[in-house]
Design a protein around this motif. Structure first.
Motif, PDB file in Angstrom:
ATOM      1  N   LEU A  58      -0.079 -32.063 -19.180  1.00 37.01           N
ATOM      2  CA  LEU A  58       0.712 -30.967 -19.270  1.00 37.01           C
ATOM      3  C   LEU A  58      -0.056 -29.756 -18.363  1.00 37.01           C
ATOM      4  N   LEU A  59       1.410 -29.192 -17.462  1.00 40.72           N
ATOM      5  CA  LEU A  59       0.940 -28.193 -16.576  1.00 40.72           C
ATOM      6  C   LEU A  59       1.727 -27.234 -17.195  1.00 40.72           C
ATOM      7  N   VAL A  60       0.701 -25.714 -16.944  1.00 44.74           N
ATOM      8  CA  VAL A  60       0.677 -24.796 -18.028  1.00 44.74           C
ATOM      9  C   VAL A  60       0.693 -23.741 -16.709  1.00 44.74           C
ATOM     10  N   ARG A  61       0.896 -22.336 -17.370  1.00 38.31           N
ATOM     11  CA  ARG A  61       1.589 -20.949 -16.726  1.00 38.31           C
ATOM     12  C   ARG A  61      -0.410 -20.482 -17.034  1.00 38.31           C
ATOM     13  N   PRO A  62      -0.909 -20.258 -15.671  1.00 36.63           N
ATOM     14  CA  PRO A  62      -2.208 -19.213 -15.421  1.00 36.63           C
ATOM     15  C   PRO A  62      -2.744 -18.759 -16.248  1.00 36.63           C
TER      16      PRO A  62
ATOM     17  N   LEU B 190       4.853 -25.665 -18.390  1.00 39.20           N
ATOM     18  CA  LEU B 190       6.102 -25.728 -17.558  1.00 39.20           C
ATOM     19  C   LEU B 190       6.885 -27.298 -17.586  1.00 39.20           C
ATOM     20  N   HIS B 191       5.785 -28.638 -17.738  1.00 41.61           N
ATOM     21  CA  HIS B 191       6.518 -30.225 -17.015  1.00 41.61           C
ATOM     22  C   HIS B 191       4.850 -30.535 -18.435  1.00 41.61           C
ATOM     23  N   ALA B 192       5.620 -31.259 -18.908  1.00 42.30           N
ATOM     24  CA  ALA B 192       4.997 -32.352 -19.994  1.00 42.30           C
ATOM     25  C   ALA B 192       5.160 -34.029 -19.769  1.00 42.30           C
TER      26      ALA B 192
ATOM     27  N   CYS C  69       3.254 -33.249 -32.141  1.00 50.16           N
ATOM     28  CA  CYS C  69       4.498 -32.726 -32.418  1.00 50.16           C
ATOM     29  C   CYS C  69       4.965 -31.888 -31.741  1.00 50.16           C
ATOM     30  N   ARG C  70       6.376 -31.792 -31.511  1.00 46.24           N
ATOM     31  CA  ARG C  70       7.134 -30.557 -30.305  1.00 46.24           C
ATOM     32  C   ARG C  70       6.252 -29.422 -30.376  1.00 46.24           C
ATOM     33  N   GLY C  71       6.763 -28.707 -29.205  1.00 43.42           N
ATOM     34  CA  GLY C  71       5.840 -27.414 -28.458  1.00 43.42           C
ATOM     35  C   GLY C  71       7.304 -26.568 -28.158  1.00 43.42           C
ATOM     36  N   GLY C  72       6.915 -26.008 -27.967  1.00 38.54           N
ATOM     37  CA  GLY C  72       7.835 -25.125 -26.565  1.00 38.54           C
ATOM     38  C   GLY C  72       7.354 -25.286 -25.401  1.00 38.54           C
ATOM     39  N   ALA C  73       8.420 -25.073 -24.462  1.00 39.21           N
ATOM     40  CA  ALA C  73       8.721 -25.081 -23.237  1.00 39.21           C
ATOM     41  C   ALA C  73       8.781 -23.649 -22.296  1.00 39.21           C
TER      42      ALA C  73
END
Length: 546
Positions: free
Chosen positions: A497-501, A529-531, A541-545
């Motif tokens: 999972l690539l996430v924001r700082p 940002l990208h999974a 479970c599906r989370g928000g993008a």
């Protein structure tokens, strides 16, 4: 089988009894064939190693063993035992910087005096040891020794059951590894326990790719078949761990009768499509397929058995088991005879009270095969290796594994502490997170954890500096992270999972606890940002993008 005072005597007796028996060690050569070596030849090679060690007064001293799977590592280990030296096995050099750092730290922690390796690794091994101030170490490539360099049937060095035989560095991060002390008595007890649990004998062909520095791989897949007078089939870890079809082909080709692998590996085998399944597969000679090293899924057990019944896999071959992760060469298989002389229990890790069947707690183990403590660390020996439950007898190893007692056996459910069990390998999350910092300038802090409680598919939550990484490049970053983890640690990544700082590291300093991130992940509350998910039960479970 007669009783012996130490493992060296037992192995020497086996060599004498076996003589020219030519199934002592089978080494797959990568082309589908085998290299066979007789017990007599193996004993001669080990004698040559022992003679070299004795010439350097190695009795009681630590010897670093840096070798690939195969006949040379067997000769090196037996040579150490014959000479009364203490073997310290580590993996042969690879491209992994973390592995190199770990080997150097082990050499420093164990205060090793000598090194056994092979020609292909001698230069790199010496170079790495020189970087930590150990350029003084004498290094022997054992493949350069001729069997006639030995001294014939010289009796093994005088050791008793309490003499130290092996340091197994199964735990601790790369910068601070911990070596479990295994005596000759521990190893002999482990031999008898494995035979009782797995039903092994002289006709067994025991094979697998478990790391040779870990006690199940080193003791179960190298020393145990030699002690039995059986055949060992050592498989190189990386290709077989990542390619389940190749593993099944090896079991079929070499007629392996006993093998151990983690649940995730059996799950991958069960998920192979008809096109991916090897043609002409014959698993009819496989007597015990032990599912151990991770929590065992009943669904995996059923799917694997059903999937390969047509290839000759018999009902009851696949057995759920438990192998302690910390310095205890024991395997407890459900539905099999209890491990002789061993006791397992489930204990509340905070109150040290025994828990009733069906209640989860920390798994404790006690017995003659359990390690006696960590090398050079007396303060942690009593709480970890001589624990006491309910004011009863002491001497229990606190394994750090979570589990519960059920149906006369122990079922592992996860880990108590930070260590992660992935593909049957113990990872330390701080090692992985530190490695990922150097994976690219666009990447920031990372947190890693398992989808299960301390075990199962690995999940990477990686901060991305979005100014340096366009969204179109995120899939490439995720692929780079997967490749780096595979190269450095030899395991597959279940999810990236690539996430924001600010998701992992708050206020520029404090990192969010792994347990908190795992909870958010399982609830689908991590905004990515990208999974990127690998096939299998890793997607929550599906989370928000974001």
């Amino acid at each position: 089988m007669p009783r012996h005072a130490n493992l060296a005597e037992a192995l020497r007796q086996r060599a004498r009894d076996g003589g020219d028996h030519t199934v002592a060690l089978a080494h797959p050569d990568g082309t589908g064939g085998e290299r066979r070596i007789s017990y007599a030849e193996l004993d001669a090679r080990a004698g040559a190693v022992a003679a070299w060690l004795r010439g350097r007064d190695a009795a009681g001293r630590r010897v670093l063993v840096v070798l690939d799977p195969g006949p040379h590592v067997a000769a090196a280990l037996l040579g150490c035992l014959y000479a009364g030296a203490v073997a310290v096995p580590v993996p042969a050099p690879t491209a992994s910087r973390t592995a190199a750092e770990r080997t150097a730290a082990i050499a420093k922690d164990a205060v090793v005096d000598l090194v056994l390796t092979e020609t292909a690794h001698a230069t790199e091994t010496s170079r790495r040891l020189s970087l930590v101030g150990r350029a003084d170490l004498t290094c022997l490539p054992v493949d350069r020794l001729r069997p006639d360099h030995g001294t014939g049937h010289v009796p093994p060095a005088r050791t008793d059951p309490d003499s130290l035989a092996l340091l197994a560095y199964d735990s601790g991060p790369a910068t601070a590894p911990r070596g479990a002390r295994l005596t000759h008595g521990n190893l002999l007890a482990a031999m008898h326990a494995l035979r009782a649990t797995l039903g092994t004998g002289p006709r067994s062909r025991i094979g697998g790719w478990l790391p040779r520095r870990h006690t199940p791989g080193l003791i179960g897949q190298v020393l145990h078949p030699l002690w039995l007078g059986a055949t060992a089939v050592p498989l190189p870890a990386r290709p077989y761990r990542t390619d389940p079809a190749a593993w099944l082909r090896a079991i079929s080709r070499h007629g392996i009768t006993e093998a151990v692998a983690p649940d995730t590996h059996y799950a991958r085998c069960a998920a192979l499509t008809a096109d991916e399944q090897p043609a002409g597969l014959d698993l009819s000679r496989w007597r015990t397929a032990l599912n151990a090293g991770e929590p065992v899924s009943p669904a995996t057990m059923a799917a694997f058995t059903r999937r390969y019944a047509a290839a000759g896999l018999r009902t009851g071959t696949l057995v759920a088991g438990y192998a302690p992760a910390e310095g205890a060469p024991l395997l407890l298989a459900e539905g099999r005879a209890p491990v002789p002389g061993a006791e397992f229990g489930v204990v509340d890790p905070l109150t040290c009270r025994r828990l009733p069947e069906g209640t989860a707690g920390e798994i404790w183990a006690r017995g003659a095969a359990v390690a006696t403590g960590h090398w050079g660390r007396p303060p942690d020996t009593v709480p970890l290796f001589a624990a006491r439950a309910d004011d009863g007898p002491g001497g229990f190893l606190r394994t750090g594994d979570l589990g519960l007692a059920a149906d006369g056996g122990i079922r592992m459910t996860g880990r108590v502490h930070d260590g992660l069990l992935v593909d049957g390998v113990t990872l330390h999350p701080q090692d992985v997170e530190r490695e990922l910092l150097g994976c690219g300038r666009a990447l920031g802090s990372a947190r890693v954890f398992c989808a299960g409680p301390g075990a199962g598919p690995l999940v990477v939550v990686q901060e991305v500096r979005t100014a340096g990484a366009a969204r179109t490049g995120l899939p490439r970053l995720a692929a780079r992270i997967r490749a780096r983890v595979a190269e450095e640690f030899g395991v597959n990544t279940g999810a990236v999972l690539l996430v924001r700082p600010g998701t992992v590291r708050r206020d520029g300093a404090v990192k969010v606890r792994r347990a908190v991130l795992r909870e958010w992940y399982l609830r689908g509350e991590l905004r990515a940002l990208h999974a990127d998910y690998a096939p299998g039960p890793t997607e929550p479970c599906r989370g928000g993008a974001a």
